[in-house]
Design a protein around this motif. Structure first.
Motif, PDB file in Angstrom:
ATOM      1  N   ASN A   1      92.948 -75.591  35.798  1.00 24.02           N
ATOM      2  CA  ASN A   1      92.667 -74.251  35.261  1.00 24.02           C
ATOM      3  C   ASN A   1      91.621 -73.522  36.097  1.00 24.02           C
ATOM      4  N   ARG A   2      90.596 -74.237  36.534  1.00 22.62           N
ATOM      5  CA  ARG A   2      89.562 -73.607  37.366  1.00 22.62           C
ATOM      6  C   ARG A   2      90.147 -73.130  38.689  1.00 22.62           C
ATOM      7  N   VAL A   3      91.036 -73.951  39.272  1.00 23.65           N
ATOM      8  CA  VAL A   3      91.669 -73.586  40.534  1.00 23.65           C
ATOM      9  C   VAL A   3      92.513 -72.331  40.353  1.00 23.65           C
ATOM     10  N   TRP A   4      93.307 -72.301  39.276  1.00 25.05           N
ATOM     11  CA  TRP A   4      94.181 -71.135  39.064  1.00 25.05           C
ATOM     12  C   TRP A   4      93.362 -69.867  38.806  1.00 25.05           C
ATOM     13  N   ASN A   5      92.310 -70.002  37.997  1.00 27.70           N
ATOM     14  CA  ASN A   5      91.457 -68.840  37.718  1.00 27.70           C
ATOM     15  C   ASN A   5      90.799 -68.320  38.993  1.00 27.70           C
ATOM     16  N   GLU A   6      90.400 -69.235  39.863  1.00 25.22           N
ATOM     17  CA  GLU A   6      89.773 -68.836  41.120  1.00 25.22           C
ATOM     18  C   GLU A   6      90.783 -68.119  42.018  1.00 25.22           C
ATOM     19  N   LEU A   7      92.020 -68.605  42.011  1.00 23.04           N
ATOM     20  CA  LEU A   7      93.066 -67.947  42.787  1.00 23.04           C
ATOM     21  C   LEU A   7      93.321 -66.533  42.278  1.00 23.04           C
ATOM     22  N   GLN A   8      93.334 -66.381  40.965  1.00 24.74           N
ATOM     23  CA  GLN A   8      93.565 -65.055  40.382  1.00 24.74           C
ATOM     24  C   GLN A   8      92.456 -64.070  40.758  1.00 24.74           C
ATOM     25  N   LYS A   9      91.228 -64.541  40.751  1.00 29.33           N
ATOM     26  CA  LYS A   9      90.096 -63.636  40.944  1.00 29.33           C
ATOM     27  C   LYS A   9      89.704 -63.461  42.417  1.00 29.33           C
ATOM     28  N   ASN A  10      89.806 -64.537  43.204  1.00 34.78           N
ATOM     29  CA  ASN A  10      89.214 -64.514  44.544  1.00 34.78           C
ATOM     30  C   ASN A  10      90.115 -65.099  45.625  1.00 34.78           C
ATOM     31  N   TYR A  11      91.445 -64.952  45.498  1.00 29.22           N
ATOM     32  CA  TYR A  11      92.294 -65.598  46.502  1.00 29.22           C
ATOM     33  C   TYR A  11      92.045 -65.082  47.919  1.00 29.22           C
ATOM     34  N   GLU A  12      91.584 -63.815  48.048  1.00 33.54           N
ATOM     35  CA  GLU A  12      91.323 -63.258  49.388  1.00 33.54           C
ATOM     36  C   GLU A  12      90.283 -64.073  50.154  1.00 33.54           C
TER      37      GLU A  12
END
Length: 213
Positions: free
Chosen positions: A156-167
């Motif tokens: 979940n932390r990985v997915w949330n990080e991808l959503q917010k800061n994938y750039e």
């Protein structure tokens, strides 16, 4: 209602332009990876774009374009792939005529192989670097490593990080969008792909067993 529809169209257009630009960039990256190998094995196609000619001849594209325009020679155009537009360049014979007329024949370097009639008995298999085996998995692994510095990374932390800061992690600019349920991305071959959140756990498990290089 019409005003709302027009506003939506204006919002979509920049995203579509960005998507097309990324598709083109992915296509060009793949072409550059293959170009030197194709030239070495004398497998260059009948038409080369000006970027490829410049690369093989050791010129800057802009400088080479200026030289060609000053000579009065007109560029040829070819559609690279449906939906990606046209590329300007030359066929083998026309570029040879330009080089001969400007006193630059024969050319140096790998570009000379464009006119070689020798062909190998077995065509080499053209592959990209192993790190590109799965670009998205490499990106996910970078996110995991960043979040796991405190030892508390999870799906979940990985997915949330991808959503917010994938750039922050997307060094190859492959991601188009990350929603609550899936990632839309474009591979180095210009292929649009989708990966669902439900498969992230198994991906991370495999990456832990066999981390990307």
């Amino acid at each position: 209602m019409k005003l709302d529809e027009n506003l939506k169209r204006r919002e979509i257009r920049p995203k579509e332009r960005e998507k097309q630009q990324r598709l083109f960039s992915a296509w060009r990256n793949r072409q550059k990876d293959e170009l030197e190998l194709m030239a070495t094995h004398k497998l260059l196609p009948e038409f080369l774009c000006i970027d490829d000619i410049a690369t093989l001849s050791g010129h800057y594209t802009g400088a080479l374009e200026s030289i060609i325009r000053l000579s009065g020679v007109e560029f040829e155009e070819q559609e690279i792939q449906e939906g990606h537009g046209l590329l300007k360049g030359f066929t083998r014979q026309k570029y040879k005529e330009f080089l001969q007329s400007s006193g630059q024949w024969p050319p140096n370097g790998l570009l000379f192989n464009w006119w070689s009639l020798e062909k190998p008995d077995v065509l080499p298999k053209i592959t990209t670097k192993s790190k590109r085996e799965h670009q998205l998995h490499s990106l996910i692994w970078r996110v995991w490593q960043s979040l796991n510095k405190d030892g508390h990374a999870n799906v979940n932390r990985v997915w949330n990080e991808l959503q917010k800061n994938y750039e922050k992690y997307d060094t190859e600019e492959i991601i188009q969008e990350v929603t609550a349920q899936e990632i839309l991305w474009i591979s180095t071959y210009g292929t649009e792909r989708r990966n669902k959140k439900t498969g992230l756990n198994s991906v991370i498990s495999r990456l832990k067993r066999n981390p990307p290089i």
